[in-house]
Design a protein around this motif. Structure first.
Motif, PDB file in Angstrom:
ATOM      1  N   LYS A 277      -3.440  -1.329 -12.733  1.00 37.75           N
ATOM      2  CA  LYS A 277      -3.297  -0.884 -11.121  1.00 37.75           C
ATOM      3  C   LYS A 277      -1.931  -0.177 -10.977  1.00 37.75           C
ATOM      4  N   GLN A 278      -2.109   0.910 -10.327  1.00 38.71           N
ATOM      5  CA  GLN A 278      -1.085   1.747  -9.757  1.00 38.71           C
ATOM      6  C   GLN A 278      -0.927   1.825  -8.452  1.00 38.71           C
ATOM      7  N   ASP A 279       0.018   1.559  -7.943  1.00 36.56           N
ATOM      8  CA  ASP A 279       0.536   1.403  -6.444  1.00 36.56           C
ATOM      9  C   ASP A 279       1.496   2.523  -6.124  1.00 36.56           C
ATOM     10  N   THR A 280       1.169   3.202  -5.164  1.00 31.57           N
ATOM     11  CA  THR A 280       2.199   4.457  -4.979  1.00 31.57           C
ATOM     12  C   THR A 280       2.715   4.192  -3.390  1.00 31.57           C
ATOM     13  N   TRP A 281       3.860   4.650  -3.025  1.00 28.46           N
ATOM     14  CA  TRP A 281       4.436   4.576  -1.690  1.00 28.46           C
ATOM     15  C   TRP A 281       5.314   5.673  -1.596  1.00 28.46           C
ATOM     16  N   GLU A 282       5.966   5.960  -0.377  1.00 30.79           N
ATOM     17  CA  GLU A 282       6.770   7.155  -0.300  1.00 30.79           C
ATOM     18  C   GLU A 282       8.317   6.215   0.241  1.00 30.79           C
TER      19      GLU A 282
END
Length: 144
Positions: A74-79
């Motif tokens: 599972k890949q989580d992305t954020w800034e």
């Protein structure tokens, strides 16, 4: 697409356990996985377990536990500070303790030495695939 990963390694620390707003239990821990081709390379992988598996992990997984997991990535992305960030973790389907074959006192370990069950039950139901039909030796099946 297939999204399956199998890893074996040592728990880096005790698991962190929390509950979601809906009351589902989640246990997270980091797994140190050695590269068999390079003694110096170690990957640190975050592992998430849910519900019954999370209860099992909370009770039995401790720092240094040698375990194997099978799950999906599972890949989580954020800034953050204007930069895009991402992390990859494993959501477990199966989790097992791996017997290292040695006890802390230097003797050989046996199954009777384990204070914990060897396997956590899968969080979701799994379904067996139907067995393929056996091939026939009929000449009628050969295209000409």
């Amino acid at each position: 697409m297939i999204n399956v990963v199998a890893l074996a390694g040592n728990a880096v620390g005790d698991p962190t356990v929390r509950s979601t707003n809906s009351g589902k239990k989640v246990a997270t821990f980091r797994l140190a996985v050695n590269n068999p081709l390079s003694e110096k390379e170690v990957l640190f992988i975050d592992v998430d377990t849910w519900e019954k598996q999370a209860e099992f992990v909370e009770k039995y997984v401790k720092k240094g536990s040698l375990i194997s997991v099978v799950g999906r990535l599972k890949q989580d992305t954020w800034e953050k500070d204007g930069q895009k960030r991402s992390s990859i973790s494993v959501i477990t389907e199966r989790l097992n303790f791996v017997n290292s074959g040695k006890k802390k006192d230097g003797g050989e370990a046996s199954d009777e030495d384990a204070s914990a069950p060897r396997t956590a039950k899968p969080a979701a139901k799994t379904y067996a695939k139907a067995a393929p039909k056996p091939a026939t030796d009929s000449d009628d099946d050969i295209p000409i």
